[in-house]
Scaffold this motif. Structure first.
Motif, PDB file in Angstrom:
ATOM      1  N   UNK A 220       6.780   9.797  10.862  1.00  0.00           N
ATOM      2  CA  UNK A 220       5.507   9.880  11.594  1.00  0.00           C
ATOM      3  C   UNK A 220       4.461   8.974  10.961  1.00  0.00           C
ATOM      4  N   UNK A 221       4.442   8.907   9.625  1.00  0.00           N
ATOM      5  CA  UNK A 221       3.487   8.032   8.939  1.00  0.00           C
ATOM      6  C   UNK A 221       3.831   6.570   9.210  1.00  0.00           C
ATOM      7  N   UNK A 222       5.122   6.250   9.238  1.00  0.00           N
ATOM      8  CA  UNK A 222       5.543   4.879   9.530  1.00  0.00           C
ATOM      9  C   UNK A 222       5.076   4.462  10.916  1.00  0.00           C
TER      10      UNK A 222
ATOM     11  N   UNK B 223       0.842  -1.197   0.000  1.00  0.00           N
ATOM     12  CA  UNK B 223       0.000   0.000   0.000  1.00  0.00           C
ATOM     13  C   UNK B 223       0.874   1.242   0.000  1.00  0.00           C
ATOM     14  N   UNK B 224       0.674   2.085  -0.979  1.00  0.00           N
ATOM     15  CA  UNK B 224       1.449   3.319  -1.079  1.00  0.00           C
ATOM     16  C   UNK B 224       0.906   4.369  -0.108  1.00  0.00           C
ATOM     17  N   UNK B 225       1.763   4.812   0.797  1.00  0.00           N
ATOM     18  CA  UNK B 225       1.396   5.878   1.736  1.00  0.00           C
ATOM     19  C   UNK B 225       2.307   7.091   1.573  1.00  0.00           C
ATOM     20  N   UNK B 226       3.002   7.157   0.451  1.00  0.00           N
ATOM     21  CA  UNK B 226       4.011   8.214   0.268  1.00  0.00           C
ATOM     22  C   UNK B 226       3.399   9.597   0.153  1.00  0.00           C
TER      23      UNK B 226
ATOM     24  N   UNK C 140       6.719   3.916   1.771  1.00  0.00           N
ATOM     25  CA  UNK C 140       6.868   5.274   2.284  1.00  0.00           C
ATOM     26  C   UNK C 140       8.108   5.957   1.737  1.00  0.00           C
ATOM     27  N   UNK C 141       8.146   7.253   1.929  1.00  0.00           N
ATOM     28  CA  UNK C 141       9.374   8.000   1.685  1.00  0.00           C
ATOM     29  C   UNK C 141      10.240   7.950   2.947  1.00  0.00           C
TER      30      UNK C 141
ATOM     31  N   UNK D  46       4.966  -4.294   8.211  1.00  0.00           N
ATOM     32  CA  UNK D  46       6.300  -3.775   7.905  1.00  0.00           C
ATOM     33  C   UNK D  46       6.155  -2.680   6.871  1.00  0.00           C
ATOM     34  N   UNK D  47       7.280  -2.100   6.438  1.00  0.00           N
ATOM     35  CA  UNK D  47       7.206  -1.084   5.403  1.00  0.00           C
ATOM     36  C   UNK D  47       8.455  -1.129   4.532  1.00  0.00           C
ATOM     37  N   UNK D  48       8.307  -0.623   3.327  1.00  0.00           N
ATOM     38  CA  UNK D  48       9.401  -0.485   2.373  1.00  0.00           C
ATOM     39  C   UNK D  48       9.559   0.995   2.047  1.00  0.00           C
TER      40      UNK D  48
END
Length: 435
Positions: free
Chosen positions: A73-75, A41-44, A67-68, A85-87
């Protein structure tokens, strides 16, 4: 080979990357698919207020945010919402494959850990990451939440899996011999030291040592432990020879060590030495999706050999889900063991669970799994501690003095009581309201 479907939400993966994932058993699904195995899921472009809605619009067993690097804070918000997790942009294809493999390993049954809730799956992901490093890990959480099983999980999935795993409960060992137990001693080091003896650190050399209840370690011994961790070598009590150590250290505590540092009960330098990779284990009452799978796991573990499969009645399931579990997973384990002893048929009934009612007039219930004499003695001891705490309005130090024990020993007794399902804080609060 089993296949796992994944969905891309405003995220682009190259054709080469998707082909590589397909060879590993990961297949893309249509955007309209309902609840796939994984969603990227793109949250950038998201702001914190939008994260919850975006995640709800992309339901999946495993949600991975993209994410960027500057979106810390978004992470944090996404992880709090259950994202595993996140990339980071730009997406590294090798990292995508590594992440998918890690998540697939979570699908494999584990004899020690049972995870069903998003919170527990997230913890397991972090444990996997910790296992791939040599950094110290600090496990925190209430008594009975399962800190030692998580430590063993980290060890089993590390490069040290074929080496020793040694667990030491720092609260259960008398202060007078704790140093010798940890570091060993030479013959004649003290009265009764009739021969050389290796300590737990030596026994764990090459592998992993778990320092459970590290917050109960005496302050003077903390200084010696710090030196061992810094120098990676140990000297036996009474000896002068340094023994090199190659060891992974995992510490666990149910105390707030930051607060203990402020109060002068725990060394700040030791805290930061241990707190490289902190993992917090959530209380069972806050991850109720784990309760029934855990109960089924304990049923299978403790069911008598050559007995037909026992199961929980619907009423028993509802009672398990409604209980607050002050003793956490260990209390649940004890409850299932007790029910198996008390059962009258294959279906375990609610009354056979022995879960205390909300009334605390009888604070300690006698365990039917113990002999009457032993249970009565333990019941009387626990009741005496409760009465003393009430007399001193819950003040631990004053209560410990009156009981003739150290505050460290009292904390250990209270942890034992919580494991038996006694909610100490609620008992004392009820007393305050009655007054």
């Amino acid at each position: 080979m089993s296949t796992y479907d994944y969905q891309l939400s405003n995220v682009a993966l190259s054709t080469h990357s998707q082909n590589e994932l397909a060879l590993l058993g990961f297949m893309p699904c249509h955007r309209q698919a309902t609840h796939p195995w994984l969603a990227l899921i793109d949250l950038s472009q998201a702001v914190a207020e939008d994260v919850t809605d975006i995640l709800k619009a992309n339901p999946a067993k495993n949600q991975i945010a993209v994410l960027k690097p500057e979106q810390t804070d978004i992470a944090t918000t996404a992880m709090q919402q259950g994202v595993q997790d996140y990339l980071l942009h730009p997406i590294d294809e090798a990292q995508v494959q590594s992440l998918f493999r890690r998540l697939r390993r979570l699908e494999q049954p584990d004899n020690e850990l049972v995870v069903a809730s998003a919170t527990s799956r997230q913890l397991l992901m972090l444990a996997h990451r910790a296992a791939s490093t040599e950094a110290s890990v600090l496990l925190t959480g209430e008594s009975g939440t399962g800190k030692e099983p998580v430590a063993r999980y980290i060890h089993r999935h590390s490069n040290r899996a074929d080496k020793p795993f040694i667990a030491v409960n720092c609260a259960a060992i008398p202060e007078s011999i704790l140093e010798s137990i940890l570091f060993g001693h030479v013959k004649g080091a003290f009265t009764g030291a009739s021969c050389d003896q290796a300590g737990k650190f030596e026994m764990a050399n090459g592998g992993t040592i778990l320092l459970d209840e590290i917050g109960e370690m005496p302050i003077l011994l903390q200084a010696k432990l710090l030196r061992v961790l810094q120098e990676r070598e140990v000297e036996r009590v009474g000896g002068h020879q340094s023994i090199a150590l190659d060891i992974r250290v995992i510490a666990a505590t149910n105390r707030d060590l930051r607060q203990a540092v402020k109060q002068g009960d725990f060394r700040e330098d030791l805290f930061y030495r241990l707190d490289v990779l902190p993992l917090k284990i959530t209380p069972l009452r806050d991850r109720r999706e784990d309760i029934l799978p855990l109960a089924a796991h304990f049923l299978k573990r403790y069911q008598p050999i050559q007995t037909d499969n026992c199961f929980l009645s619907e009423a028993a399931k509802q009672l398990l889900l409604a209980h607050d579990w002050p003793g956490n997973v260990r209390e649940l384990e004890n409850t299932i063991q007790r029910a198996l002893i008390m059962r009258r048929g294959l279906a375990l009934q609610a009354a056979e669970l022995g879960i205390a009612s909300e009334s605390h007039h009888c604070v300690v219930a006698q365990s039917n799994s113990e002999s009457g004499l032993k249970a009565s003695k333990k019941q009387a001891e626990f009741q005496y501690i409760i009465d003393t705490l009430k007399r001193f309005n819950g003040h631990r130090s004053h209560s410990a003095d009156s009981l003739g024990m150290t505050t460290r020993a009292l904390r250990y007794k209270l942890a034992q009581m919580r494991e038996q399902g006694i909610d100490i804080d609620k008992v004392l609060a009820d007393k305050g309201q009655a007054a």
